[in-house]
Design an enzyme around this catalytic site. Sequence first.
Site, PDB file in Angstrom:
ATOM      1  N   LYS A 118       2.757 -15.022   2.062  1.00  0.00           N
ATOM      2  CA  LYS A 118       2.378 -13.882   1.233  1.00  0.00           C
ATOM      3  C   LYS A 118       0.952 -14.031   0.744  1.00  0.00           C
ATOM      4  O   LYS A 118       0.600 -15.104   0.245  1.00  0.00           O
ATOM      5  CB  LYS A 118       3.337 -13.827   0.050  1.00  0.00           C
ATOM      6  CG  LYS A 118       2.987 -12.805  -1.013  1.00  0.00           C
ATOM      7  CD  LYS A 118       3.897 -12.974  -2.195  1.00  0.00           C
ATOM      8  CE  LYS A 118       3.498 -11.972  -3.250  1.00  0.00           C
ATOM      9  NZ  LYS A 118       4.241 -12.090  -4.453  1.00  0.00           N
ATOM     10  N   LYS A 170       2.241 -18.986  -0.749  1.00  0.00           N
ATOM     11  CA  LYS A 170       1.794 -17.843  -1.546  1.00  0.00           C
ATOM     12  C   LYS A 170       0.368 -18.109  -2.021  1.00  0.00           C
ATOM     13  O   LYS A 170       0.112 -19.093  -2.712  1.00  0.00           O
ATOM     14  CB  LYS A 170       2.723 -17.639  -2.740  1.00  0.00           C
ATOM     15  CG  LYS A 170       2.271 -16.500  -3.642  1.00  0.00           C
ATOM     16  CD  LYS A 170       3.303 -16.162  -4.686  1.00  0.00           C
ATOM     17  CE  LYS A 170       2.812 -15.048  -5.589  1.00  0.00           C
ATOM     18  NZ  LYS A 170       3.797 -14.685  -6.600  1.00  0.00           N
TER      19      LYS A 170
HETATM   20  C1  PBG Z   1       4.685 -12.975  -9.350  1.00  0.00           C
HETATM   21  C2  PBG Z   1       4.706 -12.044  -8.208  1.00  0.00           C
HETATM   22  C3  PBG Z   1       3.584 -11.352  -7.744  1.00  0.00           C
HETATM   23  C4  PBG Z   1       4.003 -10.573  -6.671  1.00  0.00           C
HETATM   24  C5  PBG Z   1       5.379 -10.796  -6.493  1.00  0.00           C
HETATM   25  N1  PBG Z   1       5.800 -11.721  -7.449  1.00  0.00           N
HETATM   26  C6  PBG Z   1       2.201 -11.277  -8.264  1.00  0.00           C
HETATM   27  C7  PBG Z   1       1.476 -12.480  -8.659  1.00  0.00           C
HETATM   28  O1  PBG Z   1       1.720 -13.581  -8.171  1.00  0.00           O
HETATM   29  O2  PBG Z   1       0.620 -12.316  -9.505  1.00  0.00           O
HETATM   30  C8  PBG Z   1       3.096  -9.669  -5.895  1.00  0.00           C
HETATM   31  C9  PBG Z   1       3.699  -8.662  -5.019  1.00  0.00           C
HETATM   32  C10 PBG Z   1       2.788  -7.570  -4.604  1.00  0.00           C
HETATM   33  O3  PBG Z   1       1.559  -7.600  -4.836  1.00  0.00           O
HETATM   34  O4  PBG Z   1       3.297  -6.617  -4.007  1.00  0.00           O
HETATM   35  N2  PBG Z   1       5.692 -13.882  -9.436  1.00  0.00           N
END
Ligand code: PBG
Length: 336
Positions: free
Chosen positions: A256, A199
């Site tokens: 991601k 991520k």
């Molecule tokens: C945070 C989380 C995020 C997303 C899913 N879970 C955002 C972040 O890490 O700030 C993003 C998903 C998206 O942008 O569609 N745990």
Amino acid sequence: MNFNWLRRPRRNRSSSQVRDLIQETSLSTCDLIYPVFVKADIDQPEPIPSMPGIFRHSLDSLIQECKEIATLGIPAIALFPVIDPAHKTAEAEYALNPDQILFQALKRLKKELPELLLIADVALDPYTSHGHDGILNAKGEVDNDATVALLQRLATVEAQAGADWVAPSDMMDGRIEAIRIALDNANLTETSILAYSAKFASAYYGPFREAVGSRAKSSSDYLDKKSYQLNPANRREALLECQLDEKEGADILMVKPAGPYLDIIRELRNQTLLPIAAYQVSGEYTQIHAAAQNGWLDLEKTREESLLAIKRAGADMILTYFAKEIAQKLNRQPLI
Ligand code: PBG
């Protein structure tokens, strides 16, 4: 005038029948996971301005929406709670409150739609006043192990409430193993872990943060998560995270965002035997919609190309806000 070329690759593209037979990758409804937002104490679903067609659902409208999702043949949803700022604290205590909306939603969904696979995010950002995915130490840094201890409890309660898969999205070290142990100790050996393994600290999460209200205090500031999320410049480091999650017991590995990171998906496909998920995040959805609204891109064609590219890169499943409309379209298409 005819050259006698031995190879004429265009023969394999000469009609739609030929092209269908030649096609290497395809997109189908059963590859898709639909992310959904749920919020307590609202009567009507609230539209999210930067994400056309996506809503913060009330418990009732969530059930309605999920019935539609299941009817369309989408196998799974990923559930995200939107928490009232009044409940947010630095230590995220509300995450474990048995009455909080995420647990209520999981329980009702499991009861009313037992065939729909439920994926619950494991992270503290919906519940922290500062918006980070973990709790902070005295120096104001995200405290890895104290956070992991909370995530173990959150994942366990989520699974007990009805989550089939728990999906740690926090990027703390050691959390996959810790959560696996916690689940097994609670006799939840059937609960899978979908690990957000690679991520990245991405700007593409902006609309999601607006949707769940986890932005930095000043709305122009984008909360910096670089001390735990990956540097977008790093491929090896991303693959190392995936390797560790696999060793720690992840059932499925996730990359991601998806579109800007297709090289990571492909390289991971070549290295692991585990299934791979990719998350086409909010900003990827938003940019296609924004361009389409201006008449600059064709919404359906761009949407389908973006998803097909993620499949081609090697993803087995895709979390996408387009899931519902893709399923509606695929289901409408006659087989003959
Ligand atoms: C945070 C989380 C995020 C997303 C899913 N879970 C955002 C972040 O890490 O700030 C993003 C998903 C998206 O942008 O569609 N745990």
